[in-house]
Design a protein around this motif. Structure first.
Motif, mmCIF file in Angstrom:
data_model
loop_
_atom_site.group_PDB
_atom_site.id
_atom_site.type_symbol
_atom_site.label_atom_id
_atom_site.label_comp_id
_atom_site.label_asym_id
_atom_site.label_seq_id
_atom_site.Cartn_x
_atom_site.Cartn_y
_atom_site.Cartn_z
ATOM 1 N N ARG A 55 -13.746 0.701 -7.775
ATOM 2 C CA ARG A 55 -14.772 -0.347 -7.640
ATOM 3 C C ARG A 55 -14.247 -1.735 -8.009
ATOM 4 O O ARG A 55 -14.999 -2.631 -8.387
ATOM 5 C CB ARG A 55 -16.018 -0.017 -8.467
ATOM 6 N N ARG A 82 -5.687 -6.172 -0.967
ATOM 7 C CA ARG A 82 -6.627 -7.142 -0.395
ATOM 8 C C ARG A 82 -6.496 -8.518 -1.041
ATOM 9 O O ARG A 82 -6.851 -9.526 -0.441
ATOM 10 C CB ARG A 82 -8.060 -6.623 -0.515
ATOM 11 N N TYR A 118 -16.765 -6.304 -6.652
ATOM 12 C CA TYR A 118 -17.520 -6.588 -5.433
ATOM 13 C C TYR A 118 -18.395 -7.825 -5.607
ATOM 14 O O TYR A 118 -19.075 -7.965 -6.622
ATOM 15 C CB TYR A 118 -18.399 -5.386 -5.072
ATOM 16 N N SER A 177 -15.466 -8.566 0.061
ATOM 17 C CA SER A 177 -16.538 -7.819 0.736
ATOM 18 C C SER A 177 -16.392 -6.323 0.482
ATOM 19 O O SER A 177 -15.427 -5.866 -0.137
ATOM 20 C CB SER A 177 -16.469 -8.083 2.240
ATOM 21 N N TYR A 178 -17.330 -5.552 1.025
ATOM 22 C CA TYR A 178 -17.366 -4.109 0.812
ATOM 23 C C TYR A 178 -16.025 -3.434 1.109
ATOM 24 O O TYR A 178 -15.543 -2.622 0.313
ATOM 25 C CB TYR A 178 -18.478 -3.492 1.671
ATOM 26 N N CYS A 179 -15.418 -3.777 2.245
ATOM 27 C CA CYS A 179 -14.184 -3.083 2.638
ATOM 28 C C CYS A 179 -12.972 -3.477 1.791
ATOM 29 O O CYS A 179 -11.894 -2.895 1.952
ATOM 30 C CB CYS A 179 -13.893 -3.301 4.121
ATOM 31 N N ILE A 213 2.455 1.765 -3.409
ATOM 32 C CA ILE A 213 1.480 2.289 -4.375
ATOM 33 C C ILE A 213 1.215 3.773 -4.106
ATOM 34 O O ILE A 213 1.109 4.577 -5.031
ATOM 35 C CB ILE A 213 0.173 1.463 -4.329
ATOM 36 N N GLU A 214 1.156 4.139 -2.831
ATOM 37 C CA GLU A 214 0.931 5.551 -2.488
ATOM 38 C C GLU A 214 2.053 6.440 -3.011
ATOM 39 O O GLU A 214 1.798 7.479 -3.624
ATOM 40 C CB GLU A 214 0.843 5.725 -0.963
ATOM 41 N N GLN A 235 0.842 -1.216 0.000
ATOM 42 C CA GLN A 235 0.000 0.000 0.000
ATOM 43 C C GLN A 235 0.874 1.262 0.000
ATOM 44 O O GLN A 235 0.644 2.192 -0.773
ATOM 45 C CB GLN A 235 -0.907 -0.027 1.244
ATOM 46 N N ILE A 285 -13.041 -3.203 -1.462
ATOM 47 C CA ILE A 285 -13.246 -2.541 -2.761
ATOM 48 C C ILE A 285 -12.601 -1.154 -2.755
ATOM 49 O O ILE A 285 -12.725 -0.418 -1.786
ATOM 50 C CB ILE A 285 -14.759 -2.423 -3.062
ATOM 51 N N ASP A 286 -11.939 -0.804 -3.844
ATOM 52 C CA ASP A 286 -11.241 0.479 -3.911
ATOM 53 C C ASP A 286 -12.054 1.526 -4.676
ATOM 54 O O ASP A 286 -13.192 1.283 -5.064
ATOM 55 C CB ASP A 286 -9.829 0.293 -4.478
ATOM 56 N N PHE A 287 -11.425 2.683 -4.884
ATOM 57 C CA PHE A 287 -12.130 3.814 -5.495
ATOM 58 C C PHE A 287 -12.501 3.544 -6.958
ATOM 59 O O PHE A 287 -13.361 4.233 -7.501
ATOM 60 C CB PHE A 287 -11.270 5.082 -5.386
#
Lengths: 240, 240
Positions: free
Chosen positions: B168, B174, B206, B160-162, B32-33, B29, B164-166
């Motif tokens: 989608r 993850r 998702y 799951s929902y958490c 990537i940032e 992470q 998923i990134d910006f």
């Protein structure tokens, strides 16, 4: 020594959730990070407490947000100690956008536990030299969250390796993820979290099998995570 | 304009894994940032590409670590662009401890896809003004990861929902968590990751149901994540 610790952050695209904002778990992570940094500056960081076989435990967090910081923008966090008594200390936070406009506030309750007895230490001794700040934190304190008696959702869950923190408990933010994962991505397109409360009651460890129970009334869901029938965490999420 | 972007970080206790180090997903992470931040400095950040309906996609990552940054310590990251051709660009990283001693290196391959056609853009146009740096990155490039033919573990998984990134899609980190979660916490007490390779082949969304297959030879495990029988991601983890 800063009575109020102020930090400025840039919300990188790669950190954002599906709604292109900071996620609730990541915001809570950031709050815990700056709380830890501020405690260290005040001489009561994790390393200082460890000398006396003590460790900080986050007991309760309450947060209200008008809006969550959005993608590719700056946001700022402020934290200060509001009160100290024998049993716990209250630490507050404000969250602002890059121009200093308030986005929300948070209140946290911390205890310091003895690593052997698992009992709470006397906070008035531990925090004897910490400055108290009377900065406004205009949100209601967390109230008692009741047990979930008539659930609209019950599921079992097992936390995995990546959920475990340096204390070998489930990371505080991973409980929140487990709760948010009960809804689908489209739910969060139309519902913004306006208030969140969580009470950490008992530690959950690697591979513990837990039950997550949810009940919903109006625009508010109450959650309980139990292990062997005993409550480990309760939470309440209010949406707009 | 920095030809090499250098950043310094403090590994807060609350960010650490059970082994009291930065986790592999969190390190990826961070890489990537800073890749995103450096691209933005070079005028080819996500916001710049979006004007032309393009988006960066991480295609491949290879990382070798002598040791992962440890709890309550500083570490530094450096990133630079090593090569550009029509189809992709190679970006390298070095990871050092707080004193500048090398801890490891990473290589990444990025493509820019057209958001409508989902096809790759011409990188020699997009990166025309990016400086190439001949800094050493002494690890082997990622090699082709074969399909898993004789798995020692097969399981189904639903993101799951958490996760998923910006965009989608499932967040790049993850996928890595899903692979690491196949082992228990004690495994990681006795096994350190020395080399990690991942190839992102197709986007997972998702609620997609995927199958994770693993085969292990000696101290190396190969993984394949498939959806409807088609490979979406392959990875290889080598332990000491």
């Amino acid at each position: 020594m800063n009575e109020i610790l102020h930090t400025r952050h840039y919300l990188n695209a790669s950190e954002c959730n599906a709604q292109r904002r900071i996620s609730l778990p990541l915001l809570v992570q950031r709050l815990i990070e700056i709380a830890t940094d501020h405690a260290t500056q005040l001489g009561v960081g994790p390393a200082d407490l460890r000398v006396n076989s003590l460790a900080w435990v986050l007991s309760r967090l309450t947060l209200e947000m008008k809006a969550f910081p959005s993608i590719n923008s700056y946001y700022s966090l402020n934290t200060w100690v509001e009160s100290i008594n024998r049993h716990f200390t209250e630490r507050c936070f404000s969250i602002t956008d890059g121009d200093g406009n308030p986005l929300g506030y948070a209140r946290t309750v911390w205890i310091a536990i003895d690593l052997e007895s698992r009992r709470g230490g006397d906070m008035t001794d531990i925090m004897a030299h910490a400055p108290l700040v009377a900065e406004p934190c205009p949100i209601a304190r967390g109230s008692k969250i009741p047990t979930v008696t008539a659930p609209d959702l019950v599921r079992s869950h097992r936390f995995s390796y990546c959920d475990i923190d340096f204390n070998r408990h489930v990371n505080s933010c991973r409980y929140i993820e487990a709760l948010l994962n009960d809804r689908d991505v489209e739910f969060y397109d139309s519902h913004a979290i306006t208030r969140f409360e969580i009470a950490y009651m008992d530690e959950i460890h690697y591979n513990d099998l837990v039950e997550i129970r949810r009940s919903t009334t109006g625009n508010s869901s109450t959650y309980e995570i139990t292990r062997d029938g005993n409550p480990a965490t309760r939470a309440r999420i209010t949406y707009s």
